[in-house]
Design an enzyme around this catalytic site. Structure first.
Site, short mmCIF file in Angstrom:
data_model
loop_
_atom_site.label_atom_id
_atom_site.label_comp_id
_atom_site.label_asym_id
_atom_site.label_seq_id
_atom_site.Cartn_x
_atom_site.Cartn_y
_atom_site.Cartn_z
N ASN A 1 -23.20 -12.74 49.99
CA ASN A 1 -23.72 -11.40 49.72
C ASN A 1 -22.61 -10.49 49.22
OD1 ASN A 1 -26.15 -12.34 50.68
ND2 ASN A 1 -25.87 -11.51 52.74
N HIS B 1 -18.51 -14.38 46.77
CA HIS B 1 -19.05 -13.90 45.50
C HIS B 1 -18.61 -12.47 45.18
CE1 HIS B 1 -22.49 -17.12 45.52
NE2 HIS B 1 -21.33 -17.61 45.15
N CYS C 1 -5.06 -5.07 34.25
CA CYS C 1 -3.91 -5.33 35.14
C CYS C 1 -4.25 -6.23 36.32
CB CYS C 1 -3.31 -4.01 35.63
SG CYS C 1 -4.34 -3.12 36.82
N LEU D 1 -35.79 -18.20 56.90
CA LEU D 1 -37.20 -17.82 56.97
C LEU D 1 -38.09 -19.05 56.85
CD1 LEU D 1 -39.04 -15.34 57.21
CD2 LEU D 1 -38.94 -15.10 54.72
N GLU D 2 -37.69 -19.96 56.00
CA GLU D 2 -38.45 -21.20 55.81
C GLU D 2 -37.45 -22.30 55.43
OE1 GLU D 2 -39.66 -19.94 51.26
OE2 GLU D 2 -41.06 -19.62 52.92
ZN LIG Z 1 -5.60 -1.63 35.66
#
Ligand SMILES: [Zn+2]
Length: 236
Positions: free
Chosen positions: A92, A109, A120, A203-204
């Site tokens: 998440n 992620h 930079c 949930l499933e």
């Molecule tokens: Zn920068």
């Protein structure tokens, strides 16, 4: 239940859904309304950066209205009260684990509340909108700021650290994930081959459900606190 020393927990969109955040892959989820190739790939960003900024600005603003739910809070409690190690690896990009108090956390992620400068390479905590005219606080250049999220076709963050944790785990718990996005979907097999007990809380049944040794199905806000109670109770 036996006591576990090193617990690794993989979390996905199903954990945050009851906080009011849309999931991505459900039939009424975000990818049913947007083409991920347009808003969540490097190519999409190059083709239409304004659209991509708008998409993530909306998601970032939505975070202001959500709170961690009972499942996030239970996982933070597990980290506080468990005598062994607890590592959360989350897919998440929201900040609800942090808001609940979890500290040993890997955002594989990326994070919606951070911005990354393509010029930079610096990362910055970011609560407002991003746009083409946003200047990097470090190098001062404009046009290079992007959400610090991992797009399709990009390598998830901290994979070495994640695989080290999986190899050392004696309990692996997957919560609220669809089980069809690699590399995360392969974590259960990795943990299992290293000897960990594996649990799915969802949930499933997910697409990878058959790989888990144990499973509990229902809303995350019910089954996660119950499972954490069982784990902590086993110590006493
Ligand atoms: Zn920068």
């Amino acid at each position: 239940m036996k006591r576990f020393d090193n617990i690794v927990i993989l979390t996905g969109a199903g954990l945050s859904a009851e906080s009011g955040l849309s999931t991505f892959r459900d039939k009424d989820g975000i990818w049913a309304k947007y083409d991920y190739r347009e808003v969540a790939t490097p190519e999409g960003f190059r083709a239409n950066p304004v659209l991509v900024h708008d998409f993530y600005n909306q998601r970032r603003r939505a975070l202001a209205d959500v709170q961690p739910n009972a499942a996030h809070l239970a996982l933070a409690r597990l980290e506080r009260e468990h005598a062994g190690g607890v590592t959360i690896v989350t897919q998440n990009i929201d900040a609800l684990h942090e808001a609940a108090g979890s500290q040993h956390l890997i955002h594989m992620h990326g994070e919606l509340m951070k911005a990354l400068c393509a010029h930079c390479g610096e990362r910055h905590a970011w609560g407002g909108d991003l746009g083409l005219d946003t200047a990097c606080p470090t190098c001062g250049r404009v046009g290079g700021m992007r959400p610090d999220v991992v797009w399709f076709g990009e390598m998830p963050y901290q994979m070495e650290r994640i695989y080290r944790a999986l190899t050392a785990a004696d309990l692996f718990i997957s919560i609220g994930t669809s089980g069809n996005v690699y590399p995360a979907a392969g974590f259960v097999a990795e943990a299992r081959s290293a000897g960990a007990h594996t649990v799915e809380l969802n949930l499933e049944p997910s697409e990878g459900a058959s790989v888990f040794a144990e499973a509990h199905y229902g809303p995350a806000t019910r089954i996660v606190p119950a499972f954490v109670d069982t784990l902590l109770g086993a110590k006493r």
